[in-house]
Design an enzyme around this catalytic site. Sequence first.
Site, PDB file in Angstrom:
ATOM      1  CG  ASP A  16      -2.896   7.037  -3.754  1.00 16.76           C
ATOM      2  OD1 ASP A  16      -4.049   6.596  -3.703  1.00 16.76           O
ATOM      3  OD2 ASP A  16      -2.002   6.735  -2.933  1.00 16.76           O
ATOM      4  CG  ASP A  54      -0.335   0.636   5.649  1.00 20.99           C
ATOM      5  OD1 ASP A  54      -0.389   1.124   4.510  1.00 20.99           O
ATOM      6  OD2 ASP A  54      -1.214   0.825   6.518  1.00 20.99           O
ATOM      7  CD  GLU A  60      -7.133   5.614  -4.528  1.00 17.17           C
ATOM      8  OE1 GLU A  60      -7.880   6.502  -4.088  1.00 17.17           O
ATOM      9  OE2 GLU A  60      -6.499   4.820  -3.804  1.00 17.17           O
ATOM     10  CG  HIS A  67      -3.367   9.463  -0.242  1.00 17.62           C
ATOM     11  ND1 HIS A  67      -3.917  10.285   0.726  1.00 17.62           N
ATOM     12  CD2 HIS A  67      -4.243   8.431  -0.408  1.00 17.62           C
ATOM     13  CE1 HIS A  67      -5.073   9.778   1.123  1.00 17.62           C
ATOM     14  NE2 HIS A  67      -5.287   8.653   0.455  1.00 17.62           N
ATOM     15  CD  GLU A 119      -2.824   2.411  -3.307  1.00 17.57           C
ATOM     16  OE1 GLU A 119      -3.739   3.232  -3.514  1.00 17.57           O
ATOM     17  OE2 GLU A 119      -1.872   2.628  -2.517  1.00 17.57           O
ATOM     18  CE  LYS A 125      -6.483  10.307  -3.679  1.00 13.84           C
ATOM     19  NZ  LYS A 125      -6.835   9.209  -2.734  1.00 13.84           N
ATOM     20  CG  HIS A 181      -1.880   1.082   1.321  1.00 11.67           C
ATOM     21  ND1 HIS A 181      -2.006   1.891   2.438  1.00 11.67           N
ATOM     22  CD2 HIS A 181      -2.806   1.525   0.433  1.00 11.67           C
ATOM     23  CE1 HIS A 181      -2.961   2.772   2.243  1.00 11.67           C
ATOM     24  NE2 HIS A 181      -3.453   2.575   1.032  1.00 11.67           N
ATOM     25  NE  ARG A 182      -1.907   5.842   0.979  1.00  8.34           N
ATOM     26  CZ  ARG A 182      -2.506   6.564   1.910  1.00  8.34           C
ATOM     27  NH1 ARG A 182      -1.760   7.296   2.730  1.00  8.34           N
ATOM     28  NH2 ARG A 182      -3.816   6.565   2.038  1.00  8.34           N
TER      29      ARG A 182
END
Length: 252
Positions: free
Chosen positions: A36, A234, A109, A49, A34, A111, A7-8
């Site tokens: 953003d 995470d 992702e 993000h 992942e 935004k 995640h990120r």
Amino acid sequence: MKTLYAHRGMSSLAPENTLSAFKLCVDHQVHWFECDIDILHDGTIVVSHDSTLDRCTDRSGSLFELKRQALDSIDAGSWFSDEFIGERIPTLDQLIDLMNQYRLNANIEIKSCDSNADAARDLLSGLDKALERLDSQVEYIISSFNPMLLAEFKKIRPQARVACLFETHTLNDDWHVIMQWVGAEFIHPQNQGLTREQVQMFKAHGYKVNVWTVNAKDRANQLFNWGVDGIFTDVAQSFPKGRRMVGKGGAK
């Protein structure tokens, strides 16, 4: 086999949504991450993000108001630790280069781009153009909480696999209508409050299910035993062998 998404990036080991966080996926044998994306005032697409700079950089104010040249003077790493002083906000082009270089797959992702509609259109067209440079053996999923943006992107790039993101309180009875409207292949529900019955319902409709954000191994194994296809976490380094996990008895 189940998929683990960092995640990120490896966001507990390096500043989130940075090239360093993504590169660490290689060291920990995590093949998916992942991230953003959003857009700047001059049309540059960046990995971020937040719509403001305050939380993850040494600056404050609106991300959208920036232009490309400003990125070279913004520190996006020192907030995390001194080890990452001088880390920059990546551009989408740099992200694509990294994915190609390390053969890393990404859930990107989109935004909601709260600046204006023209910027949102530029974000979608710029993403489509950037994906043209992605090597054919590298995989990607495009996700968003905004089904309107996803539906539009699916029209622009029908071959893209897309995922609708849902928070627990937005997962209403019309969820399947939204999925059909978008043409989504994946549903990405929030971990908190997710039930076995909901997972079974998603699977019965033919969708793949990736859950965010799951940091506890026992919860991850429970979800996998329910039939979930993947989790966003995470702490990807805490799961043995990164992305590959199986249910019915725990992580392998």
